[in-house]
Design an enzyme around this catalytic site. Structure first.
Site, PDB file in Angstrom:
ATOM      1  N   GLU A  25       0.826  -1.222   0.000  1.00  0.00           N
ATOM      2  CA  GLU A  25       0.000   0.000   0.000  1.00  0.00           C
ATOM      3  C   GLU A  25       0.856   1.267   0.000  1.00  0.00           C
ATOM      4  O   GLU A  25       2.074   1.211   0.206  1.00  0.00           O
ATOM      5  CB  GLU A  25      -0.951   0.012   1.210  1.00  0.00           C
ATOM      6  CG  GLU A  25      -0.229  -0.009   2.541  1.00  0.00           C
ATOM      7  CD  GLU A  25      -0.980   0.715   3.649  1.00  0.00           C
ATOM      8  OE1 GLU A  25      -1.449   1.856   3.416  1.00  0.00           O
ATOM      9  OE2 GLU A  25      -1.073   0.154   4.756  1.00  0.00           O
ATOM     10  N   LYS A 160      -2.925  -1.452  15.772  1.00  0.00           N
ATOM     11  CA  LYS A 160      -2.409  -0.698  16.908  1.00  0.00           C
ATOM     12  C   LYS A 160      -3.492  -0.572  17.955  1.00  0.00           C
ATOM     13  O   LYS A 160      -4.675  -0.486  17.631  1.00  0.00           O
ATOM     14  CB  LYS A 160      -2.024   0.705  16.458  1.00  0.00           C
ATOM     15  CG  LYS A 160      -0.790   0.748  15.605  1.00  0.00           C
ATOM     16  CD  LYS A 160      -0.232   2.163  15.581  1.00  0.00           C
ATOM     17  CE  LYS A 160       1.124   2.185  14.924  1.00  0.00           C
ATOM     18  NZ  LYS A 160       1.068   2.406  13.485  1.00  0.00           N
TER      19      LYS A 160
HETATM   20  N1  PSU Z   1      -2.255   1.826  10.848  1.00  0.00           N
HETATM   21  C1  PSU Z   1      -0.912   1.893  10.914  1.00  0.00           C
HETATM   22  N2  PSU Z   1      -0.228   2.480   9.888  1.00  0.00           N
HETATM   23  C2  PSU Z   1      -0.868   2.997   8.785  1.00  0.00           C
HETATM   24  C3  PSU Z   1      -2.292   2.901   8.731  1.00  0.00           C
HETATM   25  C4  PSU Z   1      -2.945   2.313   9.771  1.00  0.00           C
HETATM   26  O1  PSU Z   1      -0.329   1.439  11.876  1.00  0.00           O
HETATM   27  O2  PSU Z   1      -0.203   3.543   7.879  1.00  0.00           O
HETATM   28  C5  PSU Z   1      -3.006   3.418   7.514  1.00  0.00           C
HETATM   29  C6  PSU Z   1      -3.332   2.264   6.550  1.00  0.00           C
HETATM   30  O3  PSU Z   1      -3.208   2.721   5.227  1.00  0.00           O
HETATM   31  C7  PSU Z   1      -4.793   1.980   6.858  1.00  0.00           C
HETATM   32  C8  PSU Z   1      -5.307   3.366   7.156  1.00  0.00           C
HETATM   33  O4  PSU Z   1      -5.493   1.370   5.802  1.00  0.00           O
HETATM   34  O5  PSU Z   1      -4.262   3.991   7.895  1.00  0.00           O
HETATM   35  C9  PSU Z   1      -6.599   3.341   7.940  1.00  0.00           C
HETATM   36  O6  PSU Z   1      -7.110   4.635   8.031  1.00  0.00           O
HETATM   37  P1  PSU Z   1      -8.575   4.859   8.612  1.00  0.00           P
HETATM   38  O7  PSU Z   1      -8.486   4.458  10.049  1.00  0.00           O
HETATM   39  O8  PSU Z   1      -8.838   6.327   8.435  1.00  0.00           O
HETATM   40  O9  PSU Z   1      -9.490   3.988   7.810  1.00  0.00           O
END
Ligand code: PSU
Ligand code: MN
Length: 301
Positions: A25, A160
């Site tokens: 990604e 996390k």
């Molecule tokens: N958690 C991490 N590192 C990240 C992300 C999440 O530890 O880089 C990123 C990933 O791309 C994940 C996104 O798909 O954040 C999720 O964002 P949201 O919670 O806004 O859906």
């Protein structure tokens, strides 16, 4: 072939010849890590995938098209642009593509793109999930619904504990997503190897995981699989310490009224600052570990 997809020659050849490919990604590059560590990590992920026998396909939206496999210049563009590139999840794809814009793809958007490209295995660091306090905010990452509907296996180190891990697992169960612990019964929590919660199945080899994915495909059962690969012991962090840091970052986000797609990048950046970069070293190590496993699963498939 789909008009919105642009393949790199290397990925195109690998897919044509049925060789193993691993999707990667790009939100993790632009929004998940600071420059220049984001660039060195993105490059090293590609190198590790190749070394482990799979062609890396880093995915991003560039000029209104979905690129499957990036050039080094494109990686650098995403790494240097950081938050200036739009964080792109499922809901953002049509508007960004129609405007001809750039976008860094989240787990959800990368799964969509990988599926369109015929790539079944994807490695990342951590997925989005159900946020703490979601009963009030309804903040649930689109990553979870994507795992429920799009047939791509995602290798991560859990999520996390900026998230509510118990509710995240409940949501995944509702959506019918298998959660496989690699070499463990436990659900890992990104920086730590255990979260106090359990995966629903333990598997110990890439071949076992590939067999489960193949079974899912043969059954015609749509939806993804989550492979939770615990951070290597030597890089894992002390649970009480990282929990304290996360508590204060989450409280600060609430106090500042951060909401919507800004929540996760805000928390990631604050955790990194509060740990004086120690969390970043752990983050990088676990991503490499996930790319290695994903490449082996893709090869076994
Ligand atoms: N958690 C991490 N590192 C990240 C992300 C999440 O530890 O880089 C990123 C990933 O791309 C994940 C996104 O798909 O954040 C999720 O964002 P949201 O919670 O806004 O859906
Ligand atoms: Mn959210």
């Amino acid at each position: 072939m789909n008009n919105y997809l642009v393949f790199s020659p290397e990925v195109c050849a690998a897919l044509d010849e049925g060789r193993p490919v691993v999707a990667l990604e790009s939100t993790i590059i632009s929004h998940g890590m600071p420059y220049p560590q984001n660039l060195s990590t993105a490059r090293e992920c590609e190198r590790i995938a190749r070394e482990s026998g799979a062609v890396p396909a880093t995915i991003a939206i560039l000029g209104g098209r979905i690129h499957i496999g990036l050039t080094d210049g494109e990686l650098e563009h995403l790494a240097r642009s950081g938050q200036a590139v739009a964080k792109t999840s499922r809901r953002d794809m049509p508007t960004l593509l129609s405007k001809g814009a750039d976008g860094a793809t989240t787990v959800a958007a990368t799964m969509i793109a990988a599926d369109m490209a015929g790539i079944r295995v994807f490695a990342t660091g951590g997925i989005g999930g159900v946020h703490r306090g979601a009963a009030q905010t309804m903040d649930i990452s689109a990553d979870l619904d994507e795992l429920g509907r799009t047939t791509v296996a995602v290798v991560c180190a859990g999520c996390k504990s900026i998230l509510d891990i118990g509710l995240t697992l409940e949501y995944l169960e509702t959506k019918g997503v298998p959660v496989i612990g690699f070499g463990t019964e436990h659900m890992p929590a990104f920086y730590t190897r255990e979260s106090g919660f359990y995966a629903d199945c333990r598997m110990d080899t890439p071949e076992e995981i590939a067999a489960a994915l193949r079974t899912k495909l043969e059954m015609g059962l749509t939806g993804g699989m989550l492979i939770a690969n615990p951070i290597p012991e030597e890089f894992s962090m002390e649970r009480a310490y990282i929990e304290g840091v996360i508590e204060s970052a989450v409280a600060e986000a609430a106090r500042k009224g951060i909401h919507g797609k800004a929540v996760t990048p805000f928390l990631l950046a604050r955790v990194k600052e509060l740990t004086e970069g120690k969390s970043l070293d752990a983050n990088i190590a676990l991503v490499y570990n996930n790319v290695r496993l994903a490449a082996c699963v893709a090869a076994a498939l």
